[in-house]
Scaffold this motif. Structure first.
Motif, PDB file in Angstrom:
ATOM      1  N   UNK A  70       3.385  12.884   0.341  1.00 15.83           N
ATOM      2  CA  UNK A  70       3.582  12.552  -1.073  1.00 15.83           C
ATOM      3  C   UNK A  70       5.317  12.376  -1.327  1.00 15.83           C
ATOM      4  N   UNK A  71       5.394  11.293  -2.282  1.00 19.40           N
ATOM      5  CA  UNK A  71       6.781  11.292  -2.581  1.00 19.40           C
ATOM      6  C   UNK A  71       6.870  10.617  -3.945  1.00 19.40           C
ATOM      7  N   UNK A  72       8.134  10.808  -4.519  1.00 22.36           N
ATOM      8  CA  UNK A  72       8.430  10.629  -6.023  1.00 22.36           C
ATOM      9  C   UNK A  72       8.576   8.989  -6.441  1.00 22.36           C
ATOM     10  N   UNK A  73       7.615   8.070  -5.609  1.00 23.75           N
ATOM     11  CA  UNK A  73       7.741   6.694  -6.083  1.00 23.75           C
ATOM     12  C   UNK A  73       6.511   6.015  -5.832  1.00 23.75           C
ATOM     13  N   UNK A  74       6.205   4.856  -6.250  1.00 25.54           N
ATOM     14  CA  UNK A  74       4.934   4.252  -5.963  1.00 25.54           C
ATOM     15  C   UNK A  74       4.644   3.882  -4.647  1.00 25.54           C
ATOM     16  N   UNK A  75       3.345   3.755  -4.185  1.00 23.64           N
ATOM     17  CA  UNK A  75       3.222   3.009  -2.704  1.00 23.64           C
ATOM     18  C   UNK A  75       1.659   2.401  -3.072  1.00 23.64           C
ATOM     19  N   UNK A  76       1.580   1.227  -2.352  1.00 26.63           N
ATOM     20  CA  UNK A  76       0.275   0.718  -2.106  1.00 26.63           C
ATOM     21  C   UNK A  76      -0.216   0.270  -0.728  1.00 26.63           C
ATOM     22  N   UNK A  77      -1.404   0.208  -0.365  1.00 24.02           N
ATOM     23  CA  UNK A  77      -1.718   0.044   0.908  1.00 24.02           C
ATOM     24  C   UNK A  77      -2.882  -1.107   0.637  1.00 24.02           C
ATOM     25  N   UNK A  78      -2.644  -2.247   1.179  1.00 25.02           N
ATOM     26  CA  UNK A  78      -3.624  -3.305   1.454  1.00 25.02           C
ATOM     27  C   UNK A  78      -4.033  -3.561   2.782  1.00 25.02           C
TER      28      UNK A  78
END
Length: 303
Positions: free
Chosen positions: A35-43
């Protein structure tokens, strides 16, 4: 009356890009999670994966995308059968509209896939750190990147997110029929791949490279070019190379060996064979025919 500026409203702004990845995992891959303090997306570009998002465990198919909001625990693993290809991008964005991406899983459109492919393409041009390194904590810049590549990444990412938000918020009109949507998507995809091939005429491209760079499967790609050009994609790429070679010969600034090298051929002999396959003439015969035609035109002009 003096001119008054029209101040543009900015709905979404990416403040930082943290990491950009394109992974080709084995069918047994498992990432323990973080987990981290920024957004992430996986496609999912190819295959299928199981994703943990907070307390939920989900299966994502090809073409689907999932967003992880800041501080949400997440992990990913292959299903043991299909080796997946994944695009993973993490970034910072404080815009209020980002709340609509919480817990979002959706299928990206062909237009959005184009934006995603452009991000990966620009990243390969300006980021020295390998995009397939899952342990990257800090990306390093290339010193020879094209002008504004980093800004292009930001803009394409913003376009991707804004396009998705528009789809999510669209209520006034029904979506086009499946048939017309597929036709439109195929046109977008075809034009994108044509542009990619023209940009890489001086490289040796494989089918896998074309598929990976444009986020498209081999079967879909081959069907598309059979429909549009009645030939395979690599055959058409070779045709584009020979068309470029013909133009270079007409410009008379390079010899045949230099043209062969510039277009990525492994030898002058292979270049000559392929040139004759497509034109019915060797490079030297083509050059002589062009010269003879020019001389004939000059002679006719005198009379």
């Amino acid at each position: 009356m003096t001119y008054q500026p029209f101040l543009l409203t900015e709905e979404l702004h990416i403040t930082q890009i943290i990491t950009i990845h394109y992974f080709e995992y084995t069918n047994t891959y498992h990432f323990h999670g973080e987990s981290h303090d920024f957004w992430e997306f996986l496609c999912v570009d190819k295959g299928e994966v199981t994703v943990t998002a907070g307390e939920k465990k989900l299966t994502l198919q090809q073409g689907q995308i999932i967003f992880h909001e800041p501080n949400e625990f997440h992990n990913v693993q292959a299903n043991g059968k299909i080796a997946p290809n994944l695009v993973v991008i993490s970034f910072s964005c404080d815009s209020s509209c980002m709340k609509q991406f919480r817990n979002l899983i959706t299928t990206i459109s062909e237009t959005e896939k184009t934006f995603l492919a452009q991000i990966i393409r620009e990243a390969r041009h300006c980021i020295a750190t390998p995009l397939d390194n899952p342990f990257t904590k800090k990306m390093e810049r290339r010193t020879d990147s094209p002008f504004a590549s980093e800004q292009m990444i930001q803009l394409y990412l913003e376009l991707l997110l804004l396009s998705m938000l528009r789809r999510l918020n669209r209520k006034e009109k029904p979506d086009p029929s499946e048939k017309s949507t597929k036709k439109e998507n195929d046109t977008i995809l075809y034009q994108r791949i044509l542009l990619y091939m023209k940009d890489h005429l001086r490289s040796q491209l494989t089918l896998d490279q074309i598929c990976q760079a444009n986020l498209v499967g081999k079967s879909q790609l081959q069907k598309l070019f059979q429909k549009e050009q009645h030939c395979g994609v690599i055959h058409y790429f070779s045709y584009l190379k020979i068309e470029e070679a013909k133009q270079m010969i007409r410009q008379e600034q390079s010899n045949f060996t230099e043209i062969s090298d510039a277009l990525g051929y492994t030898s002058i002999h292979y270049f000559s064979r392929q040139f004759k396959t497509f034109t019915g003439m060797s490079p030297s015969e083509y050059a002589l025919s062009i010269k003879a035609l020019s001389e004939e035109d000059a002679a006719n002009a005198l009379h």
